[in-house]
Design a protein around this motif. Structure first.
Motif, PDB file in Angstrom:
ATOM      1  N   ILE A   8      16.342  51.844  -9.774  1.00 33.61           N
ATOM      2  CA  ILE A   8      15.815  50.847  -8.993  1.00 33.61           C
ATOM      3  C   ILE A   8      15.824  49.630  -9.968  1.00 33.61           C
ATOM      4  O   ILE A   8      15.943  49.812 -11.521  1.00 33.61           O
ATOM      5  CB  ILE A   8      13.887  50.513  -9.427  1.00 33.61           C
ATOM      6  N   TRP A  57      10.151  49.504  -5.065  1.00 31.64           N
ATOM      7  CA  TRP A  57      10.715  49.581  -4.261  1.00 31.64           C
ATOM      8  C   TRP A  57      10.940  48.672  -2.708  1.00 31.64           C
ATOM      9  O   TRP A  57      12.492  47.825  -2.477  1.00 31.64           O
ATOM     10  CB  TRP A  57      11.160  50.953  -2.882  1.00 31.64           C
ATOM     11  N   LEU A 115      14.183  45.732  -1.987  1.00 30.18           N
ATOM     12  CA  LEU A 115      15.817  46.232  -1.890  1.00 30.18           C
ATOM     13  C   LEU A 115      16.721  46.466  -0.956  1.00 30.18           C
ATOM     14  O   LEU A 115      15.612  46.211   0.600  1.00 30.18           O
ATOM     15  CB  LEU A 115      15.233  47.519  -3.021  1.00 30.18           C
ATOM     16  N   LEU A 124      21.039  52.901  -0.573  1.00 27.08           N
ATOM     17  CA  LEU A 124      21.747  51.315  -1.509  1.00 27.08           C
ATOM     18  C   LEU A 124      22.832  51.381  -1.896  1.00 27.08           C
ATOM     19  O   LEU A 124      23.051  50.494  -1.552  1.00 27.08           O
ATOM     20  CB  LEU A 124      20.717  51.283  -2.762  1.00 27.08           C
TER      21      LEU A 124
END
Length: 356
Positions: free
Chosen positions: A170, A215, A218, A322
């Motif tokens: 993160i 989170w 994102l 991601l």
């Protein structure tokens, strides 16, 4: 409508081929005397396992058309036997001879359904409980001090692993508030000030809220959105929980790709821990921290022992989500809004969880 349906079928096939190519990428060479470490992952329709000339002959299922069917032959006692076989949803057949062969080789076959839940485990080493270990489970559960100490250790390790995931996966600015809260929670759990399991669960819940809140926002990367539209909510990560038909917070019927992927990943972790506990002689039904929770009543000790390992799975899933580029064709939305993974994407998730 026929034209749109045909385009959807083509896109489905193309994306399954895309993820299949990543499943089949070269892996680290195995040493001459080293046993296989990665599970064998099967998916699709028409999976077949049968005994042929003393060997286990496996034909993988079809996930799209056209597709070349994969066939594998496993020999008794071979070093390339996988540690376990994972069957992802799909359909197929096997015989009682296959069950006997799997049991003889100590090779478990785990079926995971589309929600990421472990539907069944067959074969493997069977269930041979160790009396001393089961006695320890019972004594620890029934003694309030021992139960609290065991539970604090579990949650303490879970919080430490959560901190590591926040720092690795993160962005620092988003992670900072959660790190502060979790460090405070870890201080309480490790400082011996927790007086009850209920208090411990409250501390854990507050830390989990901050953890998953970090989170939010994102961004996930998507392409071809005009050809394959997706809900706006899929553009970013909006938290772990989703609202189900009962209006209660639930993750079982995920309506976001991240939650659907996490369900699969947690399901695989659940099956792995269950197999480990059975192999070591513990009773997976005799929970210590979770024994009084209805949702964990079936295999409560498995729920206990996965707690410290959840955040490690989160880190792998976040890194995968991601760093990948998705298309709407990678997921299917049911009539009730539940999100499902394409078979080959589900298989890729299994490889990610296995650390490949």
């Amino acid at each position: 409508m026929a034209e749109i349906s045909g385009q959807d079928d083509v896109a489905w096939a193309a994306r399954n081929e895309y993820w299949s190519a990543r499943n089949d990428r070269p892996r680290r060479p195995r040493g001459k005397h080293e046993r296989a470490r990665e599970p064998l992952i099967l998916c699709g329709h028409g999976v077949s396992l049968k005994i042929d000339k003393g060997t286990l002959l496996i034909r993988d299922g079809f996930t799209h058309w056209p597709q070349e069917r994969r066939e594998l032959r496993l020999f008794k006692g071979a070093r390339d036997l996988p540690p376990r076989i994972i069957m992802l949803d799909g359909s197929g057949s096997l015989s009682f001879d296959v069950v006997s062969w799997l049991s003889e080789q100590g090779l478990p076959l785990v079926r995971v359904n589309y929600q990421g839940d472990v539907a069944s485990v067959i074969g493997g080493a069977g269930f041979a409980m160790c009396p001393d270990k089961v006695r320890w489970q019972i004594e620890t559960r029934d003694d309030p001090e021992k139960r609290l100490a065991f539970s604090c250790d579990l949650i303490g390790r879970k919080l430490e692993s959560s901190l590591e995931t926040l720092r690795l996966a993160i962005p620092a600015k988003a992670a900072a508030p959660a790190i502060t809260r979790i460090e405070a929670a870890l201080g309480k759990v490790g400082g011996g000030s927790v007086a009850s399991i209920d208090e411990l669960r409250m501390i854990e819940a507050v830390a989990a809220g901050a953890y998953f809140a970090s989170w939010q926002g994102l961004q996930l990367e998507w392409r071809s959105r005009r050809r394959h539209p997706i809900p706006d909510a899929w553009l970013t990560i909006n938290g772990r929980n989703s609202i189900g038909g009962s209006r209660s917070l639930s993750n079982r019927n995920a309506k976001h790709p991240l939650n659907a992927v996490l369900n699969y990943a947690y399901g695989l972790l659940y099956s792995q821990v269950q197999i480990e506990l059975v192999a070591e002689g513990y009773d997976p039904r005799r929970g210590i921290m979770h024994h009084d929770r209805k949702e964990a009543a079936a295999l409560a000790f498995v729920f206990d022992m996965i707690e410290p390992r959840r955040a490690g799975i989160d880190a792998k899933v976040l890194k995968f989500m991601l760093s990948s580029v998705f298309m709407g064709a990678d997921f299917a939305i049911r009539a009730d809004g539940v999100c499902r993974l394409s078979p080959q994407l589900a298989r890729r998730v299994c490889h990610v969880v296995a650390g490949e």
